[in-house]
Design a protein around this motif. Structure first.
Motif, short mmCIF file in Angstrom:
data_model
loop_
_atom_site.label_atom_id
_atom_site.label_comp_id
_atom_site.label_asym_id
_atom_site.label_seq_id
_atom_site.Cartn_x
_atom_site.Cartn_y
_atom_site.Cartn_z
N UNK A 63 -16.60 -17.41 18.98
CA UNK A 63 -16.40 -18.03 20.28
C UNK A 63 -15.54 -17.12 21.13
N UNK A 64 -16.01 -16.85 22.33
CA UNK A 64 -15.21 -16.16 23.34
C UNK A 64 -14.66 -17.26 24.23
N UNK A 65 -13.34 -17.37 24.26
CA UNK A 65 -12.66 -18.51 24.87
C UNK A 65 -12.35 -18.24 26.34
N UNK A 66 -12.92 -19.08 27.21
CA UNK A 66 -12.61 -19.01 28.63
C UNK A 66 -11.37 -19.84 28.94
N UNK A 67 -11.07 -19.97 30.23
CA UNK A 67 -9.85 -20.66 30.65
C UNK A 67 -9.97 -22.18 30.63
N UNK A 68 -11.17 -22.72 30.57
CA UNK A 68 -11.37 -24.17 30.61
C UNK A 68 -11.31 -24.73 29.19
N UNK A 69 -10.29 -25.55 28.87
CA UNK A 69 -10.16 -26.04 27.49
C UNK A 69 -11.30 -26.96 27.05
N UNK A 70 -11.81 -27.79 27.95
CA UNK A 70 -12.92 -28.68 27.57
C UNK A 70 -14.17 -27.86 27.29
N UNK A 71 -14.46 -26.89 28.13
CA UNK A 71 -15.61 -26.02 27.90
C UNK A 71 -15.48 -25.29 26.56
N UNK A 72 -14.27 -24.86 26.23
CA UNK A 72 -14.04 -24.17 24.95
C UNK A 72 -14.32 -25.11 23.77
N UNK A 73 -13.83 -26.34 23.86
CA UNK A 73 -14.07 -27.30 22.77
C UNK A 73 -15.56 -27.61 22.61
#
Length: 186
Positions: free
Chosen positions: A93-103
């Motif tokens: 997973x490449x983690x962006x700034x949006x926590x919900x999108x990351x989850x």
């Protein structure tokens, strides 16, 4: 002896003391967004009934199937996360700034791990929506009644988790042809 200023002392006390502890703290930071440790979320998702049940068809010992090895990267200059699943044993997973999108991205990749060879089939999306409803039981998550692009599924769930109402994509907007009805939070 001179006393350290309170801020410096507090900062020093908050820092891990050993190299091993500092590396562990860096690893948690690398896989976190807005204070959410995505590995802990992955472990929680892996225990969801939808994923436990799906593992029975994939693993010889589904109750003991280990969480796929998760590789984490921080995205630069993007709000959104992306992922890739390499079979049943490794995901990234490449983690962006949006926590919900990351989850949601982490859940998406774990559903791939338990539905190999399904890609983004109807069976895959049914499992994804079931797992999402289990992961966020207080969100109103509904599966569209007709085919939509994969990004629309992902955004639909992220919006429901955020609790926003009023529709993911306006029906009369430029993407109105994807068949997403307005959603409301209950």
């Amino acid at each position: 002896a001179h006393a350290l200023p309170a801020a410096v002392a507090a900062s020093a006390a908050a820092r891990p003391a050993t190299a091993r502890e500092r590396e562990a703290a860096r690893e948690v930071e690398r896989r976190s967004v807005d204070g959410i440790d995505l590995l802990e979320e992955a472990r929680r998702f892996w225990r969801l009934p939808a994923l436990v049940e799906a593992r029975a068809a994939v693993y010889a010992r589904p109750g003991r199937a280990p969480l796929p090895t998760m590789e984490w990267r921080q995205a630069t200059n993007t709000r959104y996360s992306s992922g890739r699943c390499c079979g049943t044993s490794r995901s990234g997973v490449t983690i962006g700034a949006d926590p919900v999108d990351a989850e949601v991205t982490v859940l998406h990749e774990l559903v791939h791990a338990v539905t190999p060879r399904e890609a983004h089939s109807d069976r895959y999306w049914a499992r994804f929506y079931r797992a999402a409803r289990e992961a966020w039981p207080d969100a109103t998550i509904t599966q569209p009644s007709k085919r939509v692009p994969g990004w629309a599924h992902h955004l639909r769930v992220a919006q429901a988790v955020r609790g926003r109402g009023g529709g993911l994509i306006a029906a009369d907007g430029p993407f109105g042809n994807v068949g997403l009805a307005p959603m409301t939070a209950s």
